[in-house]
Motif scaffolding. Structure first.
Motif, mmCIF file in Angstrom:
data_model
loop_
_atom_site.group_PDB
_atom_site.id
_atom_site.type_symbol
_atom_site.label_atom_id
_atom_site.label_comp_id
_atom_site.label_asym_id
_atom_site.label_seq_id
_atom_site.Cartn_x
_atom_site.Cartn_y
_atom_site.Cartn_z
ATOM 1 N N MET A 148 0.795 -1.223 0.000
ATOM 2 C CA MET A 148 0.000 0.000 0.000
ATOM 3 C C MET A 148 0.830 1.277 0.000
ATOM 4 N N SER A 149 2.109 1.173 0.426
ATOM 5 C CA SER A 149 2.918 2.388 0.523
ATOM 6 C C SER A 149 4.099 2.397 -0.440
ATOM 7 N N LEU A 150 4.875 1.318 -0.467
ATOM 8 C CA LEU A 150 6.090 1.326 -1.268
ATOM 9 C C LEU A 150 5.835 0.972 -2.731
ATOM 10 N N GLY A 153 0.420 0.515 -6.988
ATOM 11 C CA GLY A 153 0.401 0.618 -8.440
ATOM 12 C C GLY A 153 0.088 2.000 -8.975
ATOM 13 N N VAL A 154 -0.390 2.910 -8.144
ATOM 14 C CA VAL A 154 -0.704 4.261 -8.589
ATOM 15 C C VAL A 154 0.495 5.169 -8.344
ATOM 16 N N ARG A 155 0.392 6.418 -8.747
ATOM 17 C CA ARG A 155 1.536 7.324 -8.679
ATOM 18 C C ARG A 155 1.880 7.748 -7.266
ATOM 19 N N PHE A 156 1.004 7.435 -6.295
ATOM 20 C CA PHE A 156 1.285 7.823 -4.920
ATOM 21 C C PHE A 156 2.223 6.842 -4.217
ATOM 22 N N GLY A 157 2.468 5.668 -4.794
ATOM 23 C CA GLY A 157 3.409 4.737 -4.200
ATOM 24 C C GLY A 157 4.831 5.269 -4.268
ATOM 25 N N ALA A 159 7.715 3.795 -4.845
ATOM 26 C CA ALA A 159 8.505 3.334 -5.991
ATOM 27 C C ALA A 159 8.115 4.071 -7.261
ATOM 28 N N ASN A 160 6.820 4.223 -7.511
ATOM 29 C CA ASN A 160 6.375 4.943 -8.703
ATOM 30 C C ASN A 160 6.686 6.436 -8.619
ATOM 31 N N THR A 161 6.691 6.987 -7.425
ATOM 32 C CA THR A 161 7.059 8.388 -7.262
ATOM 33 C C THR A 161 8.510 8.622 -7.660
ATOM 34 N N VAL A 162 9.393 7.736 -7.206
ATOM 35 C CA VAL A 162 10.810 7.851 -7.569
ATOM 36 C C VAL A 162 11.000 7.651 -9.072
ATOM 37 N N LEU A 163 10.308 6.672 -9.643
ATOM 38 C CA LEU A 163 10.414 6.452 -11.087
ATOM 39 C C LEU A 163 9.868 7.637 -11.873
ATOM 40 N N GLY A 167 10.923 10.333 -15.335
ATOM 41 C CA GLY A 167 10.063 10.284 -16.504
ATOM 42 C C GLY A 167 9.544 8.913 -16.854
ATOM 43 N N ILE A 168 9.571 7.962 -15.930
ATOM 44 C CA ILE A 168 9.097 6.596 -16.176
ATOM 45 C C ILE A 168 7.650 6.494 -15.723
ATOM 46 N N ASP A 169 6.822 5.871 -16.556
ATOM 47 C CA ASP A 169 5.403 5.729 -16.241
ATOM 48 C C ASP A 169 5.197 4.810 -15.034
ATOM 49 N N ASN A 170 4.005 4.914 -14.448
ATOM 50 C CA ASN A 170 3.665 4.068 -13.303
ATOM 51 C C ASN A 170 3.687 2.589 -13.686
ATOM 52 N N ILE A 171 4.101 1.761 -12.750
ATOM 53 C CA ILE A 171 4.168 0.318 -12.952
ATOM 54 C C ILE A 171 3.161 -0.354 -12.032
#
Length: 321
Positions: A148-150, A153-157, A159-163, A167-171
């Motif tokens: 739920m935090s790290l 799958g959305v941009r608030f995670g 890992a996705n925030t760092v990516l 310029g990398i899309d959400n995973i």
């Protein structure tokens, strides 16, 4: 009986204390203390371990659907059913992949942390406690934090925030099996939870290596670093490394919490225990087939453990190496 004379009057000599009686009393006291300390543990071991194991083996030979007191004996039919089940066989493949990732990764990380902490000259106890602290965290709580935090799958995670900074899309880390990003989530959470415990084992082994070995190696011209690690440190850690690998293999077979909480209702990437949980406690509640699968998994763990121990020489004395 010998006597002593006082002023011409004979009187019996004082009796000697019986040593045998005192030894018997000491032995009885030691036996009582032994059972007082070990009795509760042994009782719990029998009630919560041996009895369930025996009951599971007994259920595996009966048609036990929706009941734990069956009467219809089916022999090895439950074993045939579990061994021909596609999901169970796929779960064994999942275990193999999981073990291939987690066992060497945890071994290397634990040993690396132990080497770093062992070289510290100050605040060693602090860093030892910091690295060991995650072992006290619940697998369920850690899995939910990772989900739920790290690795949300959305941009608030995180890992996705760092990516996103690059310029990398959400995973969708846990939503799709292809590509299998979920392995990164599962392996990292178990690495964080387990490495501290095995670090303590390696740290204790490192501190038991005689300093004279390193001094002799320095006199012989061995360079500090890779040479001393390869030819002195690593061979001295052989017994600990073997025990750590065996424990990691057994723990990998028993993986359940992180898979169940991270992958939820996914039909892919499930280990054997999750499949057995679905069989025994799912909609059909087939305790007979579930028990047969548990027996098969237990035998498989025993075979792999014995083979790995034999391969790495676990239990052999120094003279037989």
């Amino acid at each position: 009986m010998s006597t002593t004379t006082t002023r011409g009057v004979a009187s019996p000599a004082p009796a000697k204390v019986s040593k045998d009686r005192s030894r018997r009393g000491l032995g009885a006291s030691s036996t009582l203390n032994f059972w007082l300390f070990t009795g509760p543990f042994l009782m719990g071991l029998v009630i919560f371990v041996f009895v369930p194991i025996g009951w599971s083996v007994w259920l595996s030979f009966f048609e036990a659907r929706f009941t734990v007191t069956p009467s219809e004996f089916v022999g090895f039919e439950n074993y045939r059913q579990i061994l021909t089940d596609t999901d169970f066989r796929n779960s064994l493949v999942t275990f193999t992949v999981f073990a291939a990732f987690i066992v060497p990764a945890t071994w290397a990380m634990s040993l690396g942390l132990a080497l770093l902490v062992n070289r510290l000259r100050f605040m060693r106890a602090f860093f030892r406690s910091v690295f060991f602290l995650p072992t006290a965290v619940s697998y369920v709580a850690a899995s939910l934090i990772w989900k739920m935090s790290l690795f949300n799958g959305v941009r608030f995670g995180l890992a996705n925030t760092v990516l996103g900074w690059f310029g990398i899309d959400n995973i969708a880390w846990l939503a799709v099996p292809d590509p299998p990003w979920y392995w990164l989530v599962i392996v990292t959470v178990r690495l964080w939870l387990q490495s501290g415990f095995y670090m303590i084992l390696f740290l204790a082994a490192l501190q038991n290596i005689p300093r004279e070995l390193y001094e002799a190696a320095a006199i012989d011209g061995a360079k500090p670093g890779w040479q001393t690690f390869r030819y002195i440190t690593l061979p001295q850690l052989r017994a600990t490394s073997t025990a750590v690998i065996l424990l990691l293999l057994i723990a990998a077979y028993q993986a359940f919490d992180e898979f169940f909480n991270l992958l939820a209702k996914a039909t892919w990437g499930q280990p054997p225990l999750v499949e057995l949980y679905k069989m025994a406690l799912g909609e059909n509640q087939n305790y007979g087939v579930g028990s047969a699968g548990a027996v098969v998994l237990t035998l498989l763990i025993c075979v792999v453990t014995l083979f790995q121990g034999k391969l790495m020489g676990f239990g052999r004395g120094e003279e037989s190496k």
